[in-house]
Design an enzyme around this catalytic site. Structure first.
Site, PDB file in Angstrom:
ATOM      1  CG  MET A   1      -1.869  -1.217   1.230  1.00 18.25           C
ATOM      2  SD  MET A   1      -2.888  -1.363  -0.269  1.00 18.25           S
ATOM      3  CE  MET A   1      -4.043  -0.022   0.011  1.00 18.25           C
TER       4      MET A   1
ATOM      5  CB  ILE B   1       2.233   5.717  -4.583  1.00 19.81           C
ATOM      6  CG1 ILE B   1       0.712   5.579  -4.464  1.00 19.81           C
ATOM      7  CG2 ILE B   1       2.638   6.221  -5.962  1.00 19.81           C
ATOM      8  CD1 ILE B   1      -0.040   6.884  -4.568  1.00 19.81           C
TER       9      ILE B   1
ATOM     10  CG  HIS C   1      -5.712  -2.071  -9.317  1.00 19.85           C
ATOM     11  ND1 HIS C   1      -5.512  -1.196  -8.269  1.00 19.85           N
ATOM     12  CD2 HIS C   1      -6.881  -1.705  -9.898  1.00 19.85           C
ATOM     13  CE1 HIS C   1      -6.515  -0.331  -8.233  1.00 19.85           C
ATOM     14  NE2 HIS C   1      -7.357  -0.624  -9.211  1.00 19.85           N
TER      15      HIS C   1
HETATM   16  C1  GRF Z   1      -5.809  -7.356  -2.837  1.00 18.90           C
HETATM   17  O1  GRF Z   1      -7.170  -7.175  -3.085  1.00 18.90           O
HETATM   18  C2  GRF Z   1      -4.966  -6.708  -3.895  1.00 18.90           C
HETATM   19  O2  GRF Z   1      -5.549  -6.758  -5.155  1.00 18.90           O
HETATM   20  C3  GRF Z   1      -4.922  -5.285  -3.406  1.00 18.90           C
HETATM   21  O3  GRF Z   1      -4.824  -5.369  -2.013  1.00 18.90           O
HETATM   22  C4  GRF Z   1      -5.372  -6.608  -1.584  1.00 18.90           C
HETATM   23  C5  GRF Z   1      -4.288  -7.325  -0.844  1.00 18.90           C
HETATM   24  O4  GRF Z   1      -4.757  -8.491  -0.235  1.00 18.90           O
HETATM   25  N1  GRF Z   1      -3.850  -4.575  -4.033  1.00 18.90           N
HETATM   26  P1  GRF Z   1      -3.719  -9.543   0.340  1.00 18.90           P
HETATM   27  O5  GRF Z   1      -2.799  -8.796   1.313  1.00 18.90           O
HETATM   28  O6  GRF Z   1      -2.951 -10.137  -0.794  1.00 18.90           O
HETATM   29  O7  GRF Z   1      -4.561 -10.551   1.068  1.00 18.90           O
END
Ligand code: GRF
Length: 207
Positions: A93, A95, A112
């Site tokens: 999370m 950028i 994504h």
């Molecule tokens: C997933 O939905 C991914 O697409 C998004 O963040 C979420 C991460 O989930 N970028 P996890 O940590 O892989 O369970």
């Protein structure tokens, strides 16, 4: 090592996509192996998944750095030391900036939770519901400097059903995320993905 491409995974949270990649790598014919998992959030649950699989982990907390470039230089130092040749962002999370993207050009993947180019950014499931789309899904793409942009390696679609809320839709998408990411990493690691700008390699997640 075994001739498999060394891969690192960047996470921030629960790591369910990381788990899907870990599980894929248990197949000895899979062309990649995970050599390092880095979290930017101390105690991220995904770190336990990596440790349980015997994979090296590091925590590099972005809050320890005054500037993004310094944080990303620390990421690159750890990735390079581990010998990573492909980097997968999986629920990471942060950028990433242009210098980091350039350093890992064409070797930096992201998943994504939308069918890009629809719904880049956050809250994709709520926005898909608000827009009334009937098909939603997820995308694995090569990272470019623009947010949630870059050549599409694969996509998986799910229906939006009457009565869906954000939670039910997210859960349906997550199931196909776990199918899609290992397939896309396989394509890239095995050299079977060609990545001209704007290319799309469509994947049927039920095939
Ligand atoms: C997933 O939905 C991914 O697409 C998004 O963040 C979420 C991460 O989930 N970028 P996890 O940590 O892989 O369970």
């Amino acid at each position: 090592m075994s001739g498999r491409i060394p891969v690192a995974v960047l996470i921030s949270g629960r790591g369910s996509n990381l788990q899907a990649l870990i599980d894929a790598c248990t197949d000895p014919t899979y062309p990649a192996e995970i050599v390092l998992v880095i979290a930017n959030v101390p105690g991220a649950a995904g770190l336990d998944r990596a440790a349980a699989a015997g994979i090296a982990t590091e925590t590099i907390d972005h809050r320890d750095f005054a500037e993004r470039d310094a944080f990303e230089a620390a990421l690159t130092a750890a990735l390079t030391k581990a010998g990573a040749e492909i980097v997968c962002m999986a629920g990471f999370m942060r950028i990433v900036g242009p210098a980091f993207v350039a350093r890992w050009a064409d070797r930096l993947l992201n998943i994504h939770p939308s069918l890009l180019p629809a719904f880049p950014g956050l809250h994709t499931h709520a926005r898909a519901l608000a827009a009334g789309v009937k098909v939603h899904g997820c995308t694995v793409h090569i990272v470019r400097p623009e947010l949630d942009d870059g050549p599409i390696v694969g996509q998986a679609a799910v229906p939006v059903l009457p009565g869906d809320d954000e939670e039910s839709l997210a859960a349906r998408v997550l199931v196909v995320e776990h199918l899609l990411y290992p397939r896309c990493l396989r394509l890239v690691a095995s050299g079977h993905a060609t990545l001209p700008e704007g290319s799309a390699h469509l994947i049927n997640p039920t095939a």
